[in-house]
Design an enzyme around this catalytic site. Sequence first.
Site, mmCIF file in Angstrom:
data_model
loop_
_atom_site.group_PDB
_atom_site.id
_atom_site.type_symbol
_atom_site.label_atom_id
_atom_site.label_comp_id
_atom_site.label_asym_id
_atom_site.label_seq_id
_atom_site.Cartn_x
_atom_site.Cartn_y
_atom_site.Cartn_z
ATOM 1 N N ASP A 103 -0.413 5.778 -36.271
ATOM 2 C CA ASP A 103 -0.365 4.330 -36.074
ATOM 3 C C ASP A 103 -1.657 3.779 -35.472
ATOM 4 O O ASP A 103 -2.423 4.501 -34.829
ATOM 5 C CB ASP A 103 0.778 3.972 -35.128
ATOM 6 C CG ASP A 103 2.139 4.117 -35.774
ATOM 7 O OD1 ASP A 103 2.211 4.642 -36.892
ATOM 8 O OD2 ASP A 103 3.133 3.720 -35.141
ATOM 9 N N HIS A 130 -1.035 8.746 -33.115
ATOM 10 C CA HIS A 130 -1.969 7.616 -33.190
ATOM 11 C C HIS A 130 -3.376 8.131 -33.443
ATOM 12 O O HIS A 130 -3.860 8.984 -32.690
ATOM 13 C CB HIS A 130 -1.940 6.808 -31.889
ATOM 14 C CG HIS A 130 -0.606 6.214 -31.582
ATOM 15 N ND1 HIS A 130 0.414 6.937 -31.004
ATOM 16 C CD2 HIS A 130 -0.114 4.964 -31.801
ATOM 17 C CE1 HIS A 130 1.482 6.160 -30.878
ATOM 18 N NE2 HIS A 130 1.190 4.962 -31.350
#
Length: 484
Positions: free
Chosen positions: A308, A450
Amino acid sequence: MRNRTLLPSLLLLGALSLTTACSPGSDQSEGPSDTSSAAARPGSSATTSPVRSVDPSRIKGLQIVSDNSEQNSCPFATSYPDVPGAEAMTAAMKKDVEQRLATFRAGACEGGQGSAEGRELNISHRFLVASGDVLGVRLTTLDHSGVGSGLTARTYWYDGKDRTYRTALDVVADGSRDAFLTALKNQLKGREGIDTAALDATFSAPASRAAALDDMVFTADGGLRVTFDRGDVGVPAAGDYVVTLSQKTVTPWLSAFGRRAQQQTVTPSGSLELGASNTPTPAAPTHTASGDDDTDCKQVKCIALTFDDGPAAPETATLLTYLAQYKARATFFTTGQNVAAHPDLVRAEDKAGHEVGNHSWNHPDLTRLTPAQVASQLSRTNAAIKAATGKEPTLFRPPYGAVNAQVKAATTLSPVLWDVDTEDWKYRDAARVARTVIAKTKRNDVVLMHDIHPTSVAAVPEILRTLTARGYHFVTVSHLRATL
């Protein structure tokens, strides 16, 4: 508790755009609320001029400094640009952002269980001008930890000629400030909610004047738009106030830097030269997928790694190289403002056989937005992804995993949540992230990571090496869904 659905969804904090002419993928964010018309706000001017859009992908060596959580118990997302040569300006933004974040986390995230209920911090950025020797950035903050709307903004300026960070008020010459302030007061007096005595007091004291005049933007036609945050010059209930001075009116009052900023806004030179000694721009990886993925997840053990908040330079490029070494495929849930800055990395993700999904424009809690705002957050990001890859995404991950019926109804994208949360945003430790994935991941799981954090990227080789040895195959979310 494990979330056993293949509909994972992290919620993003976001902002809607002004009514400016912006091309797909350009930086359009103006703040986490709908500010489409100055006249729509209680204390605003009757009319407003558009602010010119800037293509951040043309800024050499640009890095976007992002820090997001992915838990609704501590919902924050911050971003600001780091431009080579403008180190003093970057330091000023960094200081302001880190102070706001530290205050928010101390109150909302460290105050005990449930302390963040109803709270959210989102700081997004927009380039105002990046041309010649002038750089301008506006940071918009939405802080739901206090009372009121929590919406504030501040502009930051850099003078490449003198290699100096400039505040908003520095665009006005010292000798012209009295005339400038008088013009502002004349525009504000008589508006609903304005207290003339309080206005005079604010403008007369240097500290309060600087604090109130911290958001000034040149419009596309050379005017100067001054925005006063809620409570700066009027009663808080009236909201913010906007005054736009025409080019003819304001030009005589501008400082030498202000005139250059105005000129580069109205007629950009097309390149930014801030005197940086080195502006590294790493080439995007050129890995190419060898045909469609024929992995049958009914027959073999599959995992969907998801990343993400990117793309980020250089972290995403490094990650793509790691994935290519193991012929692993992954899903990237990208934020629109980062796609606009690094479309080359998004193209590289797509060409390498990975899936590119939508993580909103600037990571707001979508459940706190109106349907129109949700649609804007997702559609603008879709457009940026399509401009980079030629394809529109089919999946979205709502920031913080916050999704409801209203959010789902505002888009045709399919929401994606996760099964394994590495909490890598909280623990910046590559070894810990790798241990978490290896210990907790089971067949057909969706893993949340991430690619904006170097420590998370550094954990990937050990994850790929260990789980490959255990017979796992790494596929995209859509492939996992299709083959189960």
